[in-house]
Design a protein around this motif. Sequence first.
Motif, PDB file in Angstrom:
ATOM      1  N   GLY A  89       0.987  -0.207   2.757  1.00  0.00           N
ATOM      2  CA  GLY A  89       1.160  -1.649   2.869  1.00  0.00           C
ATOM      3  C   GLY A  89      -0.167  -2.393   2.837  1.00  0.00           C
ATOM      4  N   ARG A  90      -1.155  -1.867   3.553  1.00  0.00           N
ATOM      5  CA  ARG A  90      -2.479  -2.497   3.554  1.00  0.00           C
ATOM      6  C   ARG A  90      -3.109  -2.432   2.170  1.00  0.00           C
ATOM      7  N   ALA A  91      -2.965  -1.294   1.501  1.00  0.00           N
ATOM      8  CA  ALA A  91      -3.540  -1.152   0.163  1.00  0.00           C
ATOM      9  C   ALA A  91      -2.875  -2.109  -0.828  1.00  0.00           C
ATOM     10  N   LEU A  92      -1.552  -2.263  -0.741  1.00  0.00           N
ATOM     11  CA  LEU A  92      -0.860  -3.192  -1.644  1.00  0.00           C
ATOM     12  C   LEU A  92      -1.283  -4.633  -1.397  1.00  0.00           C
ATOM     13  N   ALA A  93      -1.443  -4.992  -0.119  1.00  0.00           N
ATOM     14  CA  ALA A  93      -1.887  -6.354   0.191  1.00  0.00           C
ATOM     15  C   ALA A  93      -3.285  -6.615  -0.367  1.00  0.00           C
ATOM     16  N   ASP A  94      -4.191  -5.651  -0.197  1.00  0.00           N
ATOM     17  CA  ASP A  94      -5.539  -5.808  -0.742  1.00  0.00           C
ATOM     18  C   ASP A  94      -5.524  -5.851  -2.265  1.00  0.00           C
ATOM     19  N   HIS A  95      -4.644  -5.047  -2.864  1.00  0.00           N
ATOM     20  CA  HIS A  95      -4.549  -5.039  -4.326  1.00  0.00           C
ATOM     21  C   HIS A  95      -4.110  -6.405  -4.848  1.00  0.00           C
ATOM     22  N   ARG A  96      -3.106  -7.003  -4.214  1.00  0.00           N
ATOM     23  CA  ARG A  96      -2.655  -8.324  -4.653  1.00  0.00           C
ATOM     24  C   ARG A  96      -3.754  -9.369  -4.482  1.00  0.00           C
ATOM     25  N   ARG A  97      -4.478  -9.294  -3.362  1.00  0.00           N
ATOM     26  CA  ARG A  97      -5.546 -10.258  -3.122  1.00  0.00           C
ATOM     27  C   ARG A  97      -6.670 -10.107  -4.145  1.00  0.00           C
TER      28      ARG A  97
END
Length: 202
Positions: free
Chosen positions: A91-99
């Motif tokens: 979840g953290r990696a996906l959030a950073d990827h979107r940002r």
Amino acid sequence: MAGYRRLPGGAGKWLALVVLTVPLGYALFWGSFSSSEWGGPWRFGPFYWLPVLVPGSILGAAGFARLWRWDRLVARLVAGGMAVVSLFVVGRALADHRRLAAERNRLYAAPLAAAATLDRAVVFLPPLDGPWLLQPFSLARNSSFDGPVVWALDRGARLNLDVVRHLPGRTPYRVVLPTPTRRSPTTLERLTVAGNRLVPAP
């Protein structure tokens, strides 16, 4: 350790050797530094450690099977803990990827897309990586000098003028990045020749 002891025929010994030696070999590798300094699993993921993935999974599965036979309640708690950690990391990696994707589009993809629609233009790009045209503008490459857009490195008004003179009939533009203190989008600035310099067009 439990997985190492459970595997028959000495297989656990060789798998454990891989699991131990690969991280030691990567200790001074630049990817280890990057993972520790520039975001860890949120930015880099596990691809530097792929050689450890298979042997580590086999050892972990063997150890979990032994734990399951010893105490199923503890095994369920361990499995639940691993699931929670995995969900958090993903979840953290996906959030950073979107940002980061949004930031990349704002800074780089949008001006390149706008410049690609020009006709008979030469577009100067910021030399962010020294004299080589690499990231983040690596897609701006010249297959020839006859296309609608010719990409060039921004090396200052005087040297840029030499490029324009070698490419007659093309309108010069410059990609302008925002300052670090502003979150404005990257702009595409039209230039014009004034004496022996290229200056922003009025």
